[in-house]
Design an enzyme around this catalytic site. Structure first.
Site, PDB file in Angstrom:
ATOM      1  N   ASP A  24      -9.946   4.429   7.558  1.00 27.87           N
ATOM      2  CA  ASP A  24      -9.536   3.610   6.741  1.00 27.87           C
ATOM      3  C   ASP A  24     -10.331   2.070   6.707  1.00 27.87           C
ATOM      4  OD1 ASP A  24      -6.620   3.327   4.988  1.00 27.87           O
ATOM      5  OD2 ASP A  24      -7.822   1.154   5.289  1.00 27.87           O
ATOM      6  N   ASN A  28       2.183   7.509   1.121  1.00 30.45           N
ATOM      7  CA  ASN A  28       2.593   6.675  -0.029  1.00 30.45           C
ATOM      8  C   ASN A  28       2.558   7.406  -1.042  1.00 30.45           C
ATOM      9  OD1 ASN A  28       3.215   4.735   1.861  1.00 30.45           O
ATOM     10  ND2 ASN A  28       0.910   4.175   1.696  1.00 30.45           N
ATOM     11  N   GLY A  64       3.347   1.949  -2.669  1.00 33.29           N
ATOM     12  CA  GLY A  64       2.322   1.357  -2.473  1.00 33.29           C
ATOM     13  C   GLY A  64       1.194   2.002  -2.777  1.00 33.29           C
ATOM     14  N   GLN A  65       1.242   3.298  -3.162  1.00 31.36           N
ATOM     15  CA  GLN A  65       0.073   4.161  -3.295  1.00 31.36           C
ATOM     16  C   GLN A  65      -1.001   3.317  -4.220  1.00 31.36           C
ATOM     17  OE1 GLN A  65       0.691   8.180  -4.885  1.00 31.36           O
ATOM     18  NE2 GLN A  65      -1.223   8.664  -4.314  1.00 31.36           N
ATOM     19  N   HIS A 104      -3.265  11.481   0.750  1.00 28.09           N
ATOM     20  CA  HIS A 104      -3.867  11.081   1.905  1.00 28.09           C
ATOM     21  C   HIS A 104      -2.747  10.777   2.992  1.00 28.09           C
ATOM     22  CE1 HIS A 104      -3.824   7.566  -0.818  1.00 28.09           C
ATOM     23  NE2 HIS A 104      -3.324   6.791   0.470  1.00 28.09           N
ATOM     24  N   LEU A 105      -2.888  11.168   4.386  1.00 26.76           N
ATOM     25  CA  LEU A 105      -1.776  10.990   5.244  1.00 26.76           C
ATOM     26  C   LEU A 105      -2.551  10.005   6.040  1.00 26.76           C
ATOM     27  CD1 LEU A 105       0.797  12.198   6.277  1.00 26.76           C
ATOM     28  CD2 LEU A 105      -0.794  13.729   7.875  1.00 26.76           C
ATOM     29  N   HIS A 106      -1.736   8.888   6.134  1.00 20.21           N
ATOM     30  CA  HIS A 106      -2.214   7.624   6.613  1.00 20.21           C
ATOM     31  C   HIS A 106      -1.854   7.893   8.445  1.00 20.21           C
ATOM     32  CE1 HIS A 106      -3.067   4.228   3.793  1.00 20.21           C
ATOM     33  NE2 HIS A 106      -1.918   5.116   3.122  1.00 20.21           N
TER      34      HIS A 106
HETATM   35  P1  AMP Z   1      -2.522   3.915  -0.211  1.00 15.85           P
HETATM   36  O1  AMP Z   1      -2.172   2.357  -0.537  1.00 15.85           O
HETATM   37  O2  AMP Z   1      -1.170   4.489   0.726  1.00 15.85           O
HETATM   38  O3  AMP Z   1      -2.846   4.456  -1.422  1.00 15.85           O
HETATM   39  O4  AMP Z   1      -3.622   3.882   0.645  1.00 15.85           O
HETATM   40  C1  AMP Z   1      -4.946   3.649   0.285  1.00 15.85           C
HETATM   41  C2  AMP Z   1      -5.948   3.259   1.571  1.00 15.85           C
HETATM   42  O5  AMP Z   1      -7.151   3.626   1.332  1.00 15.85           O
HETATM   43  C3  AMP Z   1      -5.655   2.088   1.794  1.00 15.85           C
HETATM   44  O6  AMP Z   1      -5.222   1.651   3.086  1.00 15.85           O
HETATM   45  C4  AMP Z   1      -7.161   1.172   1.784  1.00 15.85           C
HETATM   46  O7  AMP Z   1      -7.392   0.486   2.883  1.00 15.85           O
HETATM   47  C5  AMP Z   1      -8.095   2.634   1.996  1.00 15.85           C
HETATM   48  N1  AMP Z   1      -9.203   2.671   1.314  1.00 15.85           N
HETATM   49  C6  AMP Z   1      -9.293   2.289   0.108  1.00 15.85           C
HETATM   50  N2  AMP Z   1     -11.135   2.126  -0.017  1.00 15.85           N
HETATM   51  C7  AMP Z   1     -11.435   2.872   1.117  1.00 15.85           C
HETATM   52  C8  AMP Z   1     -12.539   3.315   1.275  1.00 15.85           C
HETATM   53  N3  AMP Z   1     -13.933   3.318   0.478  1.00 15.85           N
HETATM   54  N4  AMP Z   1     -12.831   3.977   2.522  1.00 15.85           N
HETATM   55  C9  AMP Z   1     -11.875   4.106   3.288  1.00 15.85           C
HETATM   56  N5  AMP Z   1     -10.493   3.803   2.986  1.00 15.85           N
HETATM   57  C10 AMP Z   1     -10.495   3.272   1.768  1.00 15.85           C
END
Ligand code: AMP
Ligand code: ZN
Length: 114
Positions: free
Chosen positions: A30, A87, A93-94, A100-102
């Site tokens: 991330d 999310n 908060g998506q 994507h799995l955090h």
């Molecule tokens: P969500 O808010 O659950 O949709 O998570 C999206 C995630 O993508 C966030 O934790 C961001 O920090 C991450 N993110 C956004 N742009 C990038 C990128 N270019 N490379 C890696 N992670 C990213």
């Protein structure tokens, strides 16, 4: 999906630190890490949200979790514990609409999340 950030990462159009990949799954760091280890595990195939999952996607979702487990185990962080979260849509908060799995590890975490 031509305008999807994570499809662009998958296709190498946007740089990322890829730490795991196989036929169906890709994992990368991330860009804004919330823990010492913060990885996003995605299916190569574009799926916008968890609401779009179909019954036939069950094995793919399983592969996301197995990849996450392997990554954390390989870093030696699995026994201490870790968090996996996906999310879905605005209230959760998506912000990127390619599921994507955090995977977060390496620090104490609290519950409930904010
Ligand atoms: P969500 O808010 O659950 O949709 O998570 C999206 C995630 O993508 C966030 O934790 C961001 O920090 C991450 N993110 C956004 N742009 C990038 C990128 N270019 N490379 C890696 N992670 C990213
Ligand atoms: Zn996508």
């Amino acid at each position: 999906m031509s305008d999807c950030l994570f499809c662009k990462i998958r296709d190498g159009e946007i740089p990322s630190n890829i730490i795991y990949e196989d036929e169906n799954v890709l994992a990368f760091e991330d860009v804004n890490p919330q823990a010492p280890l913060h990885v996003l595990v995605i299916p190569r195939r574009h799926i916008a949200t968890a609401n779009d999952l179909q019954a036939q996607d069950a094995p793919l979702i399983g592969q996301l979790f197995l990849a996450a487990k392997k990554i954390v185990q390989d870093r030696g962080l699995a026994e201490d514990g870790y968090r996996m979260v996906m999310n879905c849509n605005e209230q959760a908060g998506q912000t990127v609409f390619h599921i994507h799995l955090h995977v977060l590890a390496g620090r104490i975490m609290h519950w409930p999340p904010g």
